[in-house]
Scaffold this active site. Sequence first.
Site, short mmCIF file in Angstrom:
data_model
loop_
_atom_site.label_atom_id
_atom_site.label_comp_id
_atom_site.label_asym_id
_atom_site.label_seq_id
_atom_site.Cartn_x
_atom_site.Cartn_y
_atom_site.Cartn_z
N LYS A 1 -1.55 84.56 0.05
CA LYS A 1 -1.99 83.36 -0.34
C LYS A 1 -1.32 82.39 0.59
CE LYS A 1 1.32 82.88 -4.05
NZ LYS A 1 1.25 83.24 -5.54
N ARG B 1 1.25 79.57 -17.60
CA ARG B 1 0.53 79.11 -16.61
C ARG B 1 -0.93 79.77 -16.96
NH1 ARG B 1 2.08 79.90 -10.42
NH2 ARG B 1 1.61 81.70 -10.63
N TYR C 1 13.56 56.25 14.57
CA TYR C 1 13.34 55.10 13.56
C TYR C 1 14.25 55.07 12.53
CZ TYR C 1 8.43 56.02 15.00
OH TYR C 1 7.12 56.16 15.42
N MET D 1 6.91 62.29 13.30
CA MET D 1 5.74 63.14 13.17
C MET D 1 5.74 64.10 14.09
SD MET D 1 1.85 61.71 12.85
CE MET D 1 2.20 60.78 11.34
C1 LIG Z 1 2.22 84.16 -5.65
C2 LIG Z 1 2.26 85.12 -6.74
C3 LIG Z 1 2.96 86.28 -6.64
C4 LIG Z 1 3.85 86.59 -5.32
O1 LIG Z 1 5.24 85.95 -5.67
P1 LIG Z 1 6.69 86.07 -4.74
O2 LIG Z 1 7.59 85.26 -5.52
O3 LIG Z 1 6.28 85.33 -3.57
O4 LIG Z 1 6.52 87.62 -4.67
C5 LIG Z 1 2.87 87.24 -7.53
N1 LIG Z 1 1.90 87.00 -8.41
C6 LIG Z 1 1.43 86.09 -8.69
C7 LIG Z 1 0.41 85.82 -9.94
C8 LIG Z 1 1.37 84.92 -7.93
O5 LIG Z 1 0.85 83.85 -8.12
#
Ligand SMILES: *Cc1c(COP(=O)(O)O)cnc(C)c1O
Length: 400
Positions: free
Chosen positions: A63, A162, A291, A339
């Site tokens: 992701k 969650r 800056y 930036m």
């Molecule tokens: C992002 C995520 C993972 C991976 O987590 P890491 O700590 O980066 O290994 C695994 N399971 C779910 C549901 C996630 O959202």
Amino acid sequence: MLSWEQITAGSTTAESRQTVLWEGDGGLCQRAWVEIDLAALTHNVKQLKNFLSPQTKLMAVVKADAYGHGAVAVSQTALSAGASWLGVATIPEGIELREAGITAPILLLGASHTAQQVKAIAQWHLEPTICTAKQALIFSEVLVGLNQSLPIHAKLDTGMSRLGTPWQEAAEFVQLVKGLPNLKLASIYSHLATADSPDTAVMKEQHQRFQRAIAQIKTSGINPASLHLANSAATLADPDLHYDLVRVGLATYGLYPAPHLQNVVGLKPAMQVKARVTQVKTIEPGTGVSYGYQFIAQRQTIIAVVGIGYADGIPRNLSNKMQVLIRGKIVPQVGAVTMDQLMLDVTDIPDLEVGEVVTLLGKDGKNQITADDWAATLGTISWEILCGFKHRLPRVAVSH
Ligand SMILES: *Cc1c(COP(=O)(O)O)cnc(C)c1O
């Protein structure tokens, strides 16, 4: 436009100072880039896979553009190295992988709700996470309309608060999902909230809840094909949590979720962030830099300007607090990060030239700067540092 070769021509030790046009730069005169070491990714996946029992599969969690590493290249590399699943957060992330020709199963870790989303998921053969009865009903109805079945993954909330159905209601929920047409229950899973903590009490509690929920599901006559619970931290912390599949993000990229989990398997960071010196100048004592004049030279100081800034993913809160590597030496960054550019005090580096390479994250000679170093300075976690690198920085694959 001058090439870097032309700009740096005349430098006697061009080779040793890495001033040559970088291979793979494509003559684009890149001022800054991210290097992804595919050999390190392969190494990490193989190390992790070796740590698992043969029947446990490995999902590379890719992701957020593979935590900033580039989702397509990482996915292809991880799959060749032994991963058999990919995990993404959003539908577009999944489509990107399918469009690149990747055929491995892809789990959507995020929740989807609308008919439009169900259609896209079905069209691209993604595998959705189902967290509520309402979602399950929508999926089933739309899939019946499409005359298509889809593997789905039922998510339980065992204490992360969650996504997921509360673990106490797991058996009812799974029963309902199982009974709906065109949904094939492919797995049941949950997610841990504190797997990176040396104190394992909460993790154990969540594991017990997961076990109890699964026992109730089995009592109701359903035998789930696959169970999974572990992220990187849980994978490294306790083989009892591995089940049929582990969902590994951070460790794939060569970072450890916590210091106490460092000695379990040998990982190598896959990302290096580099940029070039774009100007070198001498300033007199009392002269302010950048800056807000957060830095004022106490001595005659040689300043190097570097072509990378907060719009690329260098956190502005590291201003005046970070170090970089040039010719293997540690060099302090001075003044506010801007930036697109930042400044260094290079007084101690003799004859620094425009075009020389600055390592912001990664190794140069004996020294190394990691995302953990930045995270410690900033009071955050390495995950956030990695996925902060923006698309403005080209990703370049290397194999060290
Ligand atoms: C992002 C995520 C993972 C991976 O987590 P890491 O700590 O980066 O290994 C695994 N399971 C779910 C549901 C996630 O959202």
